[in-house]
Design a protein around this motif. Structure first.
Motif, PDB file in Angstrom:
ATOM      1  N   ILE A   1      -7.642  -2.978 -12.638  1.00 53.09           N
ATOM      2  CA  ILE A   1      -8.125  -1.962 -14.060  1.00 53.09           C
ATOM      3  C   ILE A   1      -9.014  -0.907 -14.089  1.00 53.09           C
ATOM      4  CG2 ILE A   1      -8.298  -2.650 -16.353  1.00 53.09           C
ATOM      5  CD1 ILE A   1      -7.383  -5.660 -15.972  1.00 53.09           C
TER       6      ILE A   1
ATOM      7  N   ALA B   1      -9.048   3.419 -13.072  1.00 56.13           N
ATOM      8  CA  ALA B   1      -9.056   4.250 -11.899  1.00 56.13           C
ATOM      9  C   ALA B   1     -10.186   5.478 -12.023  1.00 56.13           C
ATOM     10  CB  ALA B   1      -7.774   4.986 -11.831  1.00 56.13           C
TER      11      ALA B   1
ATOM     12  N   GLY C   1     -12.426   1.876  -8.950  1.00 55.00           N
ATOM     13  CA  GLY C   1     -10.933   1.576  -8.781  1.00 55.00           C
ATOM     14  C   GLY C   1     -10.296   2.550  -7.744  1.00 55.00           C
TER      15      GLY C   1
ATOM     16  N   VAL D   1      -2.636   3.049 -20.102  1.00 54.42           N
ATOM     17  CA  VAL D   1      -2.394   1.531 -20.260  1.00 54.42           C
ATOM     18  C   VAL D   1      -3.629   0.983 -20.223  1.00 54.42           C
ATOM     19  CG1 VAL D   1      -1.151  -0.311 -19.254  1.00 54.42           C
ATOM     20  CG2 VAL D   1       0.027   1.963 -19.205  1.00 54.42           C
ATOM     21  N   TRP D   2      -3.720  -0.345 -20.838  1.00 57.06           N
ATOM     22  CA  TRP D   2      -4.937  -1.068 -20.753  1.00 57.06           C
ATOM     23  C   TRP D   2      -4.725  -2.614 -20.956  1.00 57.06           C
ATOM     24  CZ3 TRP D   2      -4.031   2.601 -24.651  1.00 57.06           C
ATOM     25  CH2 TRP D   2      -3.726   1.822 -26.118  1.00 57.06           C
TER      26      TRP D   2
ATOM     27  N   CYS E   1     -29.173  10.847 -22.975  1.00 49.50           N
ATOM     28  CA  CYS E   1     -29.242  11.668 -21.943  1.00 49.50           C
ATOM     29  C   CYS E   1     -28.183  12.672 -22.109  1.00 49.50           C
ATOM     30  CB  CYS E   1     -28.892  10.904 -20.513  1.00 49.50           C
ATOM     31  SG  CYS E   1     -27.214  10.161 -20.450  1.00 49.50           S
TER      32      CYS E   1
ATOM     33  N   TYR F   1     -26.092  21.499 -11.829  1.00 48.69           N
ATOM     34  CA  TYR F   1     -25.845  20.414 -12.587  1.00 48.69           C
ATOM     35  C   TYR F   1     -27.124  20.080 -13.324  1.00 48.69           C
ATOM     36  CZ  TYR F   1     -25.789  15.181 -13.417  1.00 48.69           C
ATOM     37  OH  TYR F   1     -26.116  13.864 -13.902  1.00 48.69           O
TER      38      TYR F   1
ATOM     39  N   TYR G   1     -29.370  17.903 -15.731  1.00 47.13           N
ATOM     40  CA  TYR G   1     -29.333  16.541 -16.596  1.00 47.13           C
ATOM     41  C   TYR G   1     -30.504  16.384 -17.415  1.00 47.13           C
ATOM     42  CZ  TYR G   1     -30.279  11.605 -17.036  1.00 47.13           C
ATOM     43  OH  TYR G   1     -30.806  10.137 -17.458  1.00 47.13           O
TER      44      TYR G   1
ATOM     45  N   LEU H   1     -27.517   5.192 -21.921  1.00 47.35           N
ATOM     46  CA  LEU H   1     -27.836   4.556 -20.603  1.00 47.35           C
ATOM     47  C   LEU H   1     -27.948   2.925 -20.739  1.00 47.35           C
ATOM     48  CD1 LEU H   1     -30.087   6.947 -19.315  1.00 47.35           C
ATOM     49  CD2 LEU H   1     -27.819   6.867 -18.653  1.00 47.35           C
TER      50      LEU H   1
ATOM     51  N   ILE I   1     -15.962  -5.328 -10.466  1.00 45.34           N
ATOM     52  CA  ILE I   1     -16.654  -4.462  -9.363  1.00 45.34           C
ATOM     53  C   ILE I   1     -17.173  -3.025 -10.040  1.00 45.34           C
ATOM     54  CG2 ILE I   1     -15.494  -5.148  -7.380  1.00 45.34           C
ATOM     55  CD1 ILE I   1     -14.004  -2.339  -7.479  1.00 45.34           C
TER      56      ILE I   1
ATOM     57  N   ALA J   1     -18.646  -2.230 -14.023  1.00 45.62           N
ATOM     58  CA  ALA J   1     -18.223  -3.262 -14.763  1.00 45.62           C
ATOM     59  C   ALA J   1     -19.143  -4.438 -14.718  1.00 45.62           C
ATOM     60  CB  ALA J   1     -16.923  -3.553 -14.674  1.00 45.62           C
TER      61      ALA J   1
ATOM     62  N   PRO K   1     -29.515   5.980 -13.829  1.00 44.01           N
ATOM     63  CA  PRO K   1     -29.124   6.577 -12.998  1.00 44.01           C
ATOM     64  C   PRO K   1     -30.353   7.045 -12.038  1.00 44.01           C
ATOM     65  CG  PRO K   1     -29.106   7.768 -14.942  1.00 44.01           C
ATOM     66  CD  PRO K   1     -29.350   6.315 -15.059  1.00 44.01           C
TER      67      PRO K   1
ATOM     68  N   ALA L   1     -29.634   7.120  -8.367  1.00 45.17           N
ATOM     69  CA  ALA L   1     -28.435   7.663  -8.019  1.00 45.17           C
ATOM     70  C   ALA L   1     -27.470   7.040  -7.315  1.00 45.17           C
ATOM     71  CB  ALA L   1     -28.730   9.275  -7.572  1.00 45.17           C
ATOM     72  N   GLN L   2     -27.485   5.560  -7.201  1.00 46.41           N
ATOM     73  CA  GLN L   2     -26.803   4.803  -6.365  1.00 46.41           C
ATOM     74  C   GLN L   2     -25.334   4.371  -6.970  1.00 46.41           C
ATOM     75  OE1 GLN L   2     -26.996   3.755  -3.428  1.00 46.41           O
ATOM     76  NE2 GLN L   2     -28.789   5.426  -3.065  1.00 46.41           N
TER      77      GLN L   2
ATOM     78  N   ALA M   1     -22.367   5.508  -7.570  1.00 41.71           N
ATOM     79  CA  ALA M   1     -21.309   5.866  -6.768  1.00 41.71           C
ATOM     80  C   ALA M   1     -21.305   4.993  -5.435  1.00 41.71           C
ATOM     81  CB  ALA M   1     -20.887   7.151  -6.510  1.00 41.71           C
ATOM     82  N   SER M   2     -22.229   5.016  -4.767  1.00 41.45           N
ATOM     83  CA  SER M   2     -22.484   4.487  -3.582  1.00 41.45           C
ATOM     84  C   SER M   2     -22.295   2.878  -3.536  1.00 41.45           C
ATOM     85  CB  SER M   2     -23.755   4.568  -2.978  1.00 41.45           C
ATOM     86  OG  SER M   2     -24.193   5.761  -2.763  1.00 41.45           O
TER      87      SER M   2
HETATM   88  C1  LIG Z   1     -25.805   9.892 -17.269  1.00 40.11           C
HETATM   89  C2  LIG Z   1     -25.270   9.193 -15.667  1.00 40.11           C
HETATM   90  C3  LIG Z   1     -25.739   9.892 -14.700  1.00 40.11           C
HETATM   91  C4  LIG Z   1     -25.228   9.465 -13.332  1.00 40.11           C
HETATM   92  N1  LIG Z   1     -25.602   9.922 -12.008  1.00 40.11           N
HETATM   93  C5  LIG Z   1     -25.315   9.405 -11.010  1.00 40.11           C
HETATM   94  C6  LIG Z   1     -25.260  10.261  -9.798  1.00 40.11           C
HETATM   95  O1  LIG Z   1     -25.912  11.287  -9.754  1.00 40.11           O
HETATM   96  N2  LIG Z   1     -25.011   9.331  -8.589  1.00 40.11           N
HETATM   97  C7  LIG Z   1     -24.376   8.309  -8.609  1.00 40.11           C
HETATM   98  O2  LIG Z   1     -24.033   7.701  -7.448  1.00 40.11           O
HETATM   99  N3  LIG Z   1     -23.983   7.585 -10.010  1.00 40.11           N
HETATM  100  C8  LIG Z   1     -24.480   8.195 -11.089  1.00 40.11           C
HETATM  101  N4  LIG Z   1     -24.247   7.757 -12.142  1.00 40.11           N
HETATM  102  C9  LIG Z   1     -23.528   6.165 -11.976  1.00 40.11           C
HETATM  103  C10 LIG Z   1     -22.077   6.534 -11.906  1.00 40.11           C
HETATM  104  O3  LIG Z   1     -21.531   7.295 -12.738  1.00 40.11           O
HETATM  105  C11 LIG Z   1     -21.358   5.070 -11.978  1.00 40.11           C
HETATM  106  O4  LIG Z   1     -21.961   4.075 -11.249  1.00 40.11           O
HETATM  107  C12 LIG Z   1     -19.821   5.097 -11.558  1.00 40.11           C
HETATM  108  O5  LIG Z   1     -19.133   5.979 -12.400  1.00 40.11           O
HETATM  109  C13 LIG Z   1     -19.191   3.741 -11.728  1.00 40.11           C
HETATM  110  O6  LIG Z   1     -18.039   3.871 -11.224  1.00 40.11           O
HETATM  111  P1  LIG Z   1     -16.773   2.768 -12.091  1.00 40.11           P
HETATM  112  O7  LIG Z   1     -15.361   3.294 -11.549  1.00 40.11           O
HETATM  113  O8  LIG Z   1     -17.464   1.691 -11.983  1.00 40.11           O
HETATM  114  O9  LIG Z   1     -16.952   3.278 -13.585  1.00 40.11           O
HETATM  115  P2  LIG Z   1     -16.156   4.484 -14.279  1.00 40.11           P
HETATM  116  O10 LIG Z   1     -16.546   5.525 -13.366  1.00 40.11           O
HETATM  117  O11 LIG Z   1     -16.768   4.644 -15.902  1.00 40.11           O
HETATM  118  O12 LIG Z   1     -14.769   4.417 -14.458  1.00 40.11           O
HETATM  119  C14 LIG Z   1     -14.351   3.370 -15.310  1.00 40.11           C
HETATM  120  C15 LIG Z   1     -12.795   3.836 -15.443  1.00 40.11           C
HETATM  121  O13 LIG Z   1     -12.115   2.694 -16.237  1.00 40.11           O
HETATM  122  C16 LIG Z   1     -11.245   3.185 -17.136  1.00 40.11           C
HETATM  123  N5  LIG Z   1     -11.177   2.266 -18.142  1.00 40.11           N
HETATM  124  C17 LIG Z   1     -12.154   2.024 -19.096  1.00 40.11           C
HETATM  125  N6  LIG Z   1     -11.929   1.179 -19.809  1.00 40.11           N
HETATM  126  C18 LIG Z   1     -10.666   0.784 -19.515  1.00 40.11           C
HETATM  127  C19 LIG Z   1      -9.712  -0.343 -19.973  1.00 40.11           C
HETATM  128  N7  LIG Z   1     -10.001  -1.152 -20.990  1.00 40.11           N
HETATM  129  N8  LIG Z   1      -8.340  -0.449 -19.382  1.00 40.11           N
HETATM  130  C20 LIG Z   1      -8.491   0.294 -18.182  1.00 40.11           C
HETATM  131  N9  LIG Z   1      -9.078   1.254 -17.763  1.00 40.11           N
HETATM  132  C21 LIG Z   1     -10.207   1.224 -18.287  1.00 40.11           C
HETATM  133  C22 LIG Z   1     -12.053   4.370 -17.434  1.00 40.11           C
HETATM  134  O14 LIG Z   1     -10.942   5.575 -18.133  1.00 40.11           O
HETATM  135  C23 LIG Z   1     -12.375   5.181 -16.134  1.00 40.11           C
HETATM  136  O15 LIG Z   1     -11.498   5.803 -15.481  1.00 40.11           O
HETATM  137  C24 LIG Z   1     -24.545   8.114 -13.595  1.00 40.11           C
HETATM  138  C25 LIG Z   1     -24.345   7.383 -14.659  1.00 40.11           C
HETATM  139  C26 LIG Z   1     -24.747   8.011 -15.846  1.00 40.11           C
HETATM  140  C27 LIG Z   1     -24.487   7.408 -17.136  1.00 40.11           C
END
Ligand SMILES: Cc1cc2nc3c(=O)[nH]c(=O)nc-3n(C[C@H](O)[C@H](O)[C@H](O)COP(=O)(O)OP(=O)(O)OC[C@H]3O[C@@H](n4cnc5c(N)ncnc54)[C@H](O)[C@@H]3O)c2cc1C
Length: 383
Positions: free
Chosen positions: A8, A10, A14, A122-123, A176, A211, A213, A261, A277, A280, A286, A289-290, A292-293
């Motif tokens: 759930i 992408a 995901g 879809v959710w 932010c 970029y 911020y 935040l 994961i 969630a 941030p 900046a970890q 994505a990693s």
């Molecule tokens: C201001 C800011 C700056 C950041 N800068 C950095 C950075 O420089 N480097 C870094 O590594 N990290 C950074 N981060 C953190 C990084 O953005 C996140 O850790 C990362 O996006 C997490 O990925 P994720 O897939 O868990 O969540 P997300 O990227 O939020 O993806 C979640 C996905 O789930 C979908 N979704 C949501 N709800 C539902 C639902 N109910 N059903 C189905 N789909 C759903 C959304 O549409 C989305 O596609 C930053 C965060 C913030 C807030």
């Protein structure tokens, strides 16, 4: 062992998981609430450990080719004086370069590396775990039973609520702003300027593009925020170069995203047929900046745990065991860094000037240690 798996979300987590699953021949379905792939979010900075995981996903070269390589990270005070300057290329030399790129470019690469079609728009309306199966009610009226449901739906995860009850994240009293803007100042690497309870960061993301911020504690803000450009100029207008001219040059029609935040306390977010994961499971500030990693690493470790597992519950428990220490460390370090925002200026300046190197090494050295998963458990592995 073949299982009926649903991912759930992408986003970064995901899509990384989808990629890791496909590379190990694990079949799955994937949905995302958004009607189409998201394109916003401005830029991303990826410290060197991200490259280890990106190589594990088979994306190392592709990302390194298009991203900006930051050799240094520099911290300035609001007047432009240098507080700390770190040779990050050297620090991360056994892992990989510190990269920056637009979020759209990063998610575009992740998406292009996944063959399974994402069902957008879809959710889930409900998930019930019955024995060792998860019954899912989808927003389009469909129902299905899955062996495993993986919530990768980000900070405000609905999956977290549906599976584990009311688990709202902690919201920080901070706001932010993010945008992409021309790199009119020719900035060459990650540079942050610190004021009292506010910070302004510039990172080149590609030739000619920056970029930008900014964040500020809510106590500094007026009761009603309306115009993002004006808010940024009010907060950072009195700063010096190099970043103040970039803020001054923001145009009335430039796209600026404003956000909140916060943090999701890391714990074992799994049960007999589901787990979380990415953000969630362990979103945080941030400031390291970890995000994505950690999402990439989650994907690789989970795939390793599931690939040959006969006992699903044991595999999910093994995943949590392997991840918790690392993500909790990052959350702790982010909180410690953020707590210096409100320190009196002379103290903050003294800490960064005298201890900047030591604090950087202390925060990041544990991340040079191997994480297990996807064969990417050596920091000196090349793409
Ligand atoms: C201001 C800011 C700056 C950041 N800068 C950095 C950075 O420089 N480097 C870094 O590594 N990290 C950074 N981060 C953190 C990084 O953005 C996140 O850790 C990362 O996006 C997490 O990925 P994720 O897939 O868990 O969540 P997300 O990227 O939020 O993806 C979640 C996905 O789930 C979908 N979704 C949501 N709800 C539902 C639902 N109910 N059903 C189905 N789909 C759903 C959304 O549409 C989305 O596609 C930053 C965060 C913030 C807030």
């Amino acid at each position: 062992m073949s299982r009926n798996i649903l991912i759930i979300g992408a986003g970064i987590a995901g899509l990384a998981l989808a990629r890791a699953f496909e590379r190990r021949g694990i079949a799955f379905d994937i949905i995302d609430r958004a009607p189409a792939p998201l394109t916003g979010g401005a830029g991303m900075f990826l410290p060197g450990n991200a490259m280890v995981a990106l190589r594990g996903l088979g994306f190392g070269e592709q990302v390194a080719d298009i991203a900006w390589h930051n050799r240094r990270q520099t911290i300035l005070d609001a007047g432009g004086g240098v507080l700390h300057d770190m040779d990050v290329e050297r620090f991360w030399e056994n892992a990989g370069p510190c990269l920056s790129l637009t979020r759209a470019a990063l998610t575009g690469i992740l998406r292009s590396g996944v063959e399974t079609q994402v069902r957008y728009g879809v959710w889930t309306n409900g998930i019930t775990v019955e024995g060792n199966k998860a019954r899912v009610a989808f927003s389009d009226g469909e129902e299905a039973v899955h062996d495993l449901v993986i919530g990768a739906d980000g900070f405000n995860s609905a999956t977290r609520g549906q599976l584990f009850g009311d688990q709202a994240p902690e919201i920080y009293p901070r706001t932010c702003w993010r945008m992409l803007t021309p790199n009119s100042i020719g900035l060459r690497h990650w540079t942050v300027m610190l004021g009292h309870r506010r910070a302004l960061l510039g990172v080149p993301v590609e030739d000619g593009l920056l970029y930008l911020y900014g964040d500020a504690d809510n106590v500094l803000l007026p009761a009603h925020l309306t115009n993002h450009r004006r808010d940024l100029q009010d907060l950072f207008g009195a700063f010096a170069g190099p970043l103040a001219p970039v803020v001054e040059a923001i145009g009335p029609d430039d796209r600026i995203d404003r956000g909140i935040l916060g943090e999701v306390a890391a714990r074992d977010w799994s049960n007999d047929a589901a787990l979380l994961i990415g953000d969630a499971a362990h979103a945080c500030s941030p400031s390291m900046a970890q995000g994505a990693s950690m999402a990439f690493e989650d994907a690789l470790v989970l795939t390793d745990c599931l690939a040959d597992a006969q006992d699903l519950r044991a595999a999910l428990a093994a995943f949590s065991r392997q991840r918790l220490e690392r993500v909790r460390w990052i959350q702790k370090q982010c909180r410690a860094r953020d707590s210096t925002r409100a320190l009196p200026r002379p103290l903050r300046i003294a800490i960064l000037r005298l201890l900047g190197d030591r604090l950087y090494r202390r925060s990041y050295t544990p991340l040079l240690a191997p994480f297990r998963g996807g064969g990417a458990d050596r920091v000196d592995q090349r793409a």
